[in-house]
Design an enzyme around this catalytic site. Structure first.
Site, PDB file in Angstrom:
ATOM      1  N   SER A 107      25.824  58.688  54.148  1.00 25.74           N
ATOM      2  CA  SER A 107      26.135  58.110  52.244  1.00 25.74           C
ATOM      3  C   SER A 107      24.488  58.358  52.368  1.00 25.74           C
ATOM      4  O   SER A 107      23.974  57.370  52.565  1.00 25.74           O
ATOM      5  CB  SER A 107      27.038  57.405  52.034  1.00 25.74           C
ATOM      6  N   TYR A 130      23.937  61.702  46.128  1.00 27.10           N
ATOM      7  CA  TYR A 130      24.548  61.708  44.774  1.00 27.10           C
ATOM      8  C   TYR A 130      23.347  62.220  43.912  1.00 27.10           C
ATOM      9  O   TYR A 130      22.408  61.861  43.718  1.00 27.10           O
ATOM     10  CB  TYR A 130      25.080  59.823  45.292  1.00 27.10           C
ATOM     11  N   THR A 156      28.017  65.132  45.978  1.00 17.43           N
ATOM     12  CA  THR A 156      29.954  64.759  45.144  1.00 17.43           C
ATOM     13  C   THR A 156      29.769  64.606  43.801  1.00 17.43           C
ATOM     14  O   THR A 156      28.688  64.203  42.978  1.00 17.43           O
ATOM     15  CB  THR A 156      29.164  62.606  46.007  1.00 17.43           C
ATOM     16  N   LYS A 252      31.916  67.810  46.874  1.00 15.68           N
ATOM     17  CA  LYS A 252      32.488  66.696  47.226  1.00 15.68           C
ATOM     18  C   LYS A 252      33.353  66.382  46.056  1.00 15.68           C
ATOM     19  O   LYS A 252      33.111  66.203  44.825  1.00 15.68           O
ATOM     20  CB  LYS A 252      32.626  65.890  48.124  1.00 15.68           C
ATOM     21  N   HIS A 276      37.860  60.650  45.756  1.00 17.55           N
ATOM     22  CA  HIS A 276      37.338  59.710  45.929  1.00 17.55           C
ATOM     23  C   HIS A 276      37.735  58.741  46.708  1.00 17.55           C
ATOM     24  O   HIS A 276      37.530  57.839  46.297  1.00 17.55           O
ATOM     25  CB  HIS A 276      36.503  59.204  45.252  1.00 17.55           C
TER      26      HIS A 276
END
Length: 384
Positions: A107, A130, A156, A252, A276
């Site tokens: 992440s 992100y 994402t 995603k 999520h």
């Protein structure tokens, strides 16, 4: 030490061993948590067809996810703050994934950095991005991902704004965490966790602190991130990321057929049907309910994965039967990590693989590539 037979056993142990604010961060949804609960419970409604007198020798669950060989159609999902479930948590989870033979996705909001994972593993991992307002920071991060030899970038799309996560607010989960009396008292009951954290230097967001202009510690990071999640994110930004990256791109956060079609048009290599983990739009469809329609619409044009609610190998098999060519596990990994560190993640993977293998056999198959909707009892699963 209790006997661990399923993911729930790991969850119970993690709840005892991980500080409340970090356990709740992993094990909660937004607002009423209805979508978070549906992700799991909707799997349980789907019934399997048992078949008998079939040769069950030489079974294989092996496949590929965007061309990456994997022992089963499972990858470890990107989970923020994994390094707060257990000291150096992302390194432990990545090593467990590598040993088992499945992909690991790091992440953006991890405690261990891209470079930490590259240093402690030899198999290429994937990185989840992100989109932030600071495009220079994004371009630099993508270059670091390239330098680390990552096999794919997972963008994402469903965190342009942050969902209403009530437990995090009540627990004072901020960056840095608020040292409330309740939090301090809770930490005093977690000596194993505290000892682990005392033995590592990794206590902050390793991908951001020291890598982004003006972000040198947790206080400056908090101010930066509050301004940075980009509500203007559009398909033009997806094209920008694809151009910057140039490698395999996975999108995603797709829950709608129209968005799935746009994902195909973007030229992405795969999409992940995901809400999520029920942490964003509460009241949305569960991922497994949304999956069949998306597979029917775009499954022949793009590789479809799904994420959300998977707590067993049976769930993996049901998702595969409904067209998912890969699944992601986040909470199952976090429970294992919080319970027993790297050994716990390995245990979670062993449990899921065993359940997948045995259930596939009971359904009359020895090769996962031959499994389709015919293993499911008609009328018990969502239709396209």
């Amino acid at each position: 030490m209790p006997v661990i037979t399923n993911i729930e056993d790991l969850r119970v142990l993690a709840e005892k061993r991980v500080p409340r604010m970090f356990y709740d961060y992993a094990d909660s949804g937004s607002w009423t948590e209805s979508t978070y609960r549906a992700n799991e419970s909707d799997f349980q409604k789907i019934k399997l067809r048992q078949r008998v007198a079939v040769n069950m020798e030489n079974r294989s669950t092996a496949t590929q996810m965007v061309g990456v060989p994997t022992k089963m159609p499972v990858a470890i999902a990107p989970v923020g703050l994994t390094g707060m479930q257990s000291a150096d948590g992302e390194i432990k989870a990545a090593r467990a994934a590598e040993k088992f033979g499945i992909p690991f996705i790091l992440s953006t909001m991890s405690i261990c950095s891209i470079e930490d994972i590259a240093e402690h593993t030899s198999t290429p991992f994937m990185f989840q991005l992100y989109m932030m307002r600071d495009r220079e920071a994004m371009a630099n991060m993508i270059e670091r991902v390239r330098q680390a030899g990552c096999s794919a970038l997972v963008l994402t799309l469903d965190l342009q704004v942050i969902g209403q996560r009530h437990k995090d607010l009540k627990n004072g989960l901020t960056a840095p965490p608020r040292p409330t009396l309740a939090n301090i008292l809770n930490l005093m009951t977690k000596p194993r966790w505290c000892l682990g954290m005392a033995g590592t230097r990794r206590h902050t967001f390793g991908n951001l602190v020291g890598h982004v202009k003006g972000v040198s510690d947790m206080n400056s990071l908090s101010a930066w991130t509050n301004e940075q999640f980009d509500p203007r994110l559009s398909w033009a930004d997806v094209a920008w990321v694809k151009q910057q990256w140039g490698g395999k791109l996975i999108l995603k956060g797709i829950q709608d057929v129209e968005d799935a079609k746009l994902a195909v048009q973007s030229g992405a290599d795969a999409l992940v049907v995901s809400n999520h983990g029920g942490r964003q739009l509460d009241g949305a469809q569960s991922s497994i309910e949304a999956l069949p329609a998306i597979v029917a619409a775009v499954g022949s044009d793009i590789e479809v994965w799904m994420d959300g609610g998977i707590r067993s190998g049976q769930d993996v098999l049901k998702a595969w039967a409904l067209g998912a060519r890969g699944t992601l596990i986040g909470r199952a990994m976090a429970y294992g990590l919080g319970a027993m560190g790297e050994e716990g993640v390995s245990k979670a993977l062993q449990i899921i693989h065993k359940e997948l293998d045995v259930t596939m056999a009971f359904c009359g198959h020895t090769d996962i590539h031959n499994v389709d909707q015919s293993i499911l009892l008609p009328g018990t699963f969502p239709k396209a």
